[in-house]
Design a protein around this motif. Structure first.
Motif, PDB file in Angstrom:
ATOM      1  N   THR A  51     -29.810   4.919  24.883  1.00  0.00           N
ATOM      2  CA  THR A  51     -29.279   5.764  23.800  1.00  0.00           C
ATOM      3  C   THR A  51     -28.894   4.899  22.609  1.00  0.00           C
ATOM      4  OG1 THR A  51     -28.491   7.407  25.381  1.00  0.00           O
ATOM      5  CG2 THR A  51     -27.509   7.455  23.187  1.00  0.00           C
ATOM      6  N   LEU A  52     -28.236   3.766  22.859  1.00  0.00           N
ATOM      7  CA  LEU A  52     -27.882   2.856  21.763  1.00  0.00           C
ATOM      8  C   LEU A  52     -29.150   2.364  21.068  1.00  0.00           C
ATOM      9  CD1 LEU A  52     -25.825   1.240  20.127  1.00  0.00           C
ATOM     10  CD2 LEU A  52     -25.993  -0.549  21.879  1.00  0.00           C
ATOM     11  N   GLY A  53     -30.171   1.996  21.838  1.00  0.00           N
ATOM     12  CA  GLY A  53     -31.438   1.550  21.255  1.00  0.00           C
ATOM     13  C   GLY A  53     -32.067   2.618  20.386  1.00  0.00           C
ATOM     14  N   ARG A  54     -32.078   3.868  20.855  1.00  0.00           N
ATOM     15  CA  ARG A  54     -32.635   4.967  20.059  1.00  0.00           C
ATOM     16  C   ARG A  54     -31.820   5.189  18.787  1.00  0.00           C
ATOM     17  NH1 ARG A  54     -33.308   7.108  25.184  1.00  0.00           N
ATOM     18  NH2 ARG A  54     -31.528   8.500  24.937  1.00  0.00           N
ATOM     19  N   CYS A  55     -30.503   5.053  18.886  1.00  0.00           N
ATOM     20  CA  CYS A  55     -29.649   5.184  17.691  1.00  0.00           C
ATOM     21  C   CYS A  55     -29.961   4.076  16.690  1.00  0.00           C
ATOM     22  CB  CYS A  55     -28.167   5.142  18.073  1.00  0.00           C
ATOM     23  SG  CYS A  55     -27.552   6.608  18.914  1.00  0.00           S
ATOM     24  N   MET A  56     -30.103   2.840  17.191  1.00  0.00           N
ATOM     25  CA  MET A  56     -30.371   1.699  16.302  1.00  0.00           C
ATOM     26  C   MET A  56     -31.748   1.782  15.670  1.00  0.00           C
ATOM     27  SD  MET A  56     -28.415  -1.416  18.216  1.00  0.00           S
ATOM     28  CE  MET A  56     -28.524  -2.538  16.824  1.00  0.00           C
ATOM     29  N   ALA A  57     -32.696   2.442  16.353  1.00  0.00           N
ATOM     30  CA  ALA A  57     -34.044   2.618  15.800  1.00  0.00           C
ATOM     31  C   ALA A  57     -34.142   3.869  14.927  1.00  0.00           C
ATOM     32  CB  ALA A  57     -35.066   2.690  16.924  1.00  0.00           C
ATOM     33  N   GLY A  58     -33.041   4.608  14.802  1.00  0.00           N
ATOM     34  CA  GLY A  58     -33.051   5.814  13.975  1.00  0.00           C
ATOM     35  C   GLY A  58     -33.669   7.010  14.637  1.00  0.00           C
ATOM     36  N   MET A  59     -33.849   6.961  15.953  1.00  0.00           N
ATOM     37  CA  MET A  59     -34.459   8.079  16.674  1.00  0.00           C
ATOM     38  C   MET A  59     -33.429   9.094  17.142  1.00  0.00           C
ATOM     39  SD  MET A  59     -37.155   5.823  18.901  1.00  0.00           S
ATOM     40  CE  MET A  59     -37.865   7.222  19.746  1.00  0.00           C
ATOM     41  N   GLU A  60     -32.166   8.723  17.097  1.00  0.00           N
ATOM     42  CA  GLU A  60     -31.060   9.614  17.466  1.00  0.00           C
ATOM     43  C   GLU A  60     -30.041   9.577  16.344  1.00  0.00           C
ATOM     44  OE1 GLU A  60     -30.107  11.403  20.235  1.00  0.00           O
ATOM     45  OE2 GLU A  60     -31.631  10.839  21.694  1.00  0.00           O
ATOM     46  N   SER A  61     -29.475  10.722  16.025  1.00  0.00           N
ATOM     47  CA  SER A  61     -28.391  10.747  15.043  1.00  0.00           C
ATOM     48  C   SER A  61     -27.111  10.261  15.709  1.00  0.00           C
ATOM     49  CB  SER A  61     -28.204  12.163  14.499  1.00  0.00           C
ATOM     50  OG  SER A  61     -27.844  13.022  15.556  1.00  0.00           O
ATOM     51  N   LEU A  62     -26.205   9.710  14.928  1.00  0.00           N
ATOM     52  CA  LEU A  62     -24.940   9.213  15.449  1.00  0.00           C
ATOM     53  C   LEU A  62     -23.884  10.300  15.394  1.00  0.00           C
ATOM     54  CD1 LEU A  62     -24.711   5.782  13.569  1.00  0.00           C
ATOM     55  CD2 LEU A  62     -25.788   6.280  15.765  1.00  0.00           C
ATOM     56  N   THR A  63     -22.975  10.273  16.330  1.00  0.00           N
ATOM     57  CA  THR A  63     -21.800  11.132  16.261  1.00  0.00           C
ATOM     58  C   THR A  63     -20.801  10.502  15.304  1.00  0.00           C
ATOM     59  OG1 THR A  63     -22.152  11.838  18.531  1.00  0.00           O
ATOM     60  CG2 THR A  63     -19.954  12.202  17.617  1.00  0.00           C
ATOM     61  N   GLU A  64     -20.759   9.171  15.335  1.00  0.00           N
ATOM     62  CA  GLU A  64     -19.831   8.417  14.494  1.00  0.00           C
ATOM     63  C   GLU A  64     -20.345   6.989  14.360  1.00  0.00           C
ATOM     64  OE1 GLU A  64     -15.273   6.987  15.083  1.00  0.00           O
ATOM     65  OE2 GLU A  64     -15.712   9.071  15.619  1.00  0.00           O
ATOM     66  N   GLY A  65     -19.930   6.282  13.328  1.00  0.00           N
ATOM     67  CA  GLY A  65     -20.296   4.887  13.124  1.00  0.00           C
ATOM     68  C   GLY A  65     -21.454   4.745  12.157  1.00  0.00           C
ATOM     69  N   GLN A  66     -22.019   3.541  12.125  1.00  0.00           N
ATOM     70  CA  GLN A  66     -23.150   3.307  11.234  1.00  0.00           C
ATOM     71  C   GLN A  66     -24.052   2.226  11.792  1.00  0.00           C
ATOM     72  OE1 GLN A  66     -20.979   0.462   8.030  1.00  0.00           O
ATOM     73  NE2 GLN A  66     -22.239   1.989   7.116  1.00  0.00           N
ATOM     74  N   ILE A  67     -25.322   2.314  11.387  1.00  0.00           N
ATOM     75  CA  ILE A  67     -26.331   1.316  11.712  1.00  0.00           C
ATOM     76  C   ILE A  67     -26.781   0.726  10.379  1.00  0.00           C
ATOM     77  CG2 ILE A  67     -28.595   0.858  12.733  1.00  0.00           C
ATOM     78  CD1 ILE A  67     -26.562   1.867  14.801  1.00  0.00           C
ATOM     79  N   VAL A  68     -26.710  -0.589  10.256  1.00  0.00           N
ATOM     80  CA  VAL A  68     -27.078  -1.265   9.011  1.00  0.00           C
ATOM     81  C   VAL A  68     -28.271  -2.171   9.284  1.00  0.00           C
ATOM     82  CG1 VAL A  68     -26.310  -2.821   7.185  1.00  0.00           C
ATOM     83  CG2 VAL A  68     -24.703  -1.185   8.180  1.00  0.00           C
ATOM     84  N   TRP A  69     -29.356  -1.942   8.544  1.00  0.00           N
ATOM     85  CA  TRP A  69     -30.567  -2.752   8.612  1.00  0.00           C
ATOM     86  C   TRP A  69     -30.635  -3.504   7.294  1.00  0.00           C
ATOM     87  CZ3 TRP A  69     -34.452  -4.301  11.719  1.00  0.00           C
ATOM     88  CH2 TRP A  69     -35.643  -4.736  11.134  1.00  0.00           C
ATOM     89  N   GLY A  70     -30.489  -4.821   7.339  1.00  0.00           N
ATOM     90  CA  GLY A  70     -30.405  -5.599   6.100  1.00  0.00           C
ATOM     91  C   GLY A  70     -29.144  -5.195   5.364  1.00  0.00           C
TER      92      GLY A  70
END
Length: 150
Positions: A51-70
């Motif tokens: 689930t974390l991997g899918r969130c980091m790849a943008g395949m799952e929306s987050l309930t909270e937090g953020q993923i930063v690429w660059g």
């Protein structure tokens, strides 16, 4: 290069006709992966690794937090913006027998991401895949030899 900051992913699960429960799949994960780094994420089954991997790849929306690429917060990108990023961020599935369709030829499987990401024309994709398969010694029409395929 990519960072997860206080990532939470919750799902609502129906437990009865009128009742629901919240499943906390990922709860407050923070990690950073720099350029050239390799990270192994270890945990028991059902702990939220995929689930974390899918969130980091943008395949799952987050309930909270953020993923930063660059420098970009990809957790808030539109569908179109995320589609452009897919050429750079992709998952490698942990079990190829679950990820690969035994009914498709090797050529079809290799071509699938090129079609999905709209890379090249049909003729260019076909030529690119055939060249790649020749380089690794695979025939274009070969079917997968998976344990359950006939």
């Amino acid at each position: 290069m990519i960072a997860a900051r206080n990532v939470r992913k919750h799902y609502i699960k129906r437990t009865g006709l009128w009742s629901k429960a919240v499943v906390h799949a990922v709860s407050g994960v923070t990690l950073e992966i720099g350029p050239g780094e390799t990270v192994g994420l270890v945990g028991e089954s059902g702990s939220g690794k995929s689930t974390l991997g899918r969130c980091m790849a943008g395949m799952e929306s987050l309930t909270e937090g953020q993923i930063v690429w660059g420098q970009s917060d990809i957790s808030r990108l539109s569908f179109h913006e995320m589609r452009l990023l897919r050429k750079e961020v992709q998952l490698i599935f942990q079990d190829p027998f679950d990820a690969l369709n035994p009914n498709l030829t090797v050529e079809q499987l290799v071509m699938e991401p090129l079609v999905h990401l709209n890379i090249g024309t049909a003729r260019e994709r076909s030529q690119k895949v055939r060249n790649l398969l020749e380089r690794v010694g695979a025939a274009a029409g070969t079917c997968l030899a998976l344990p359950w395929s006939a």
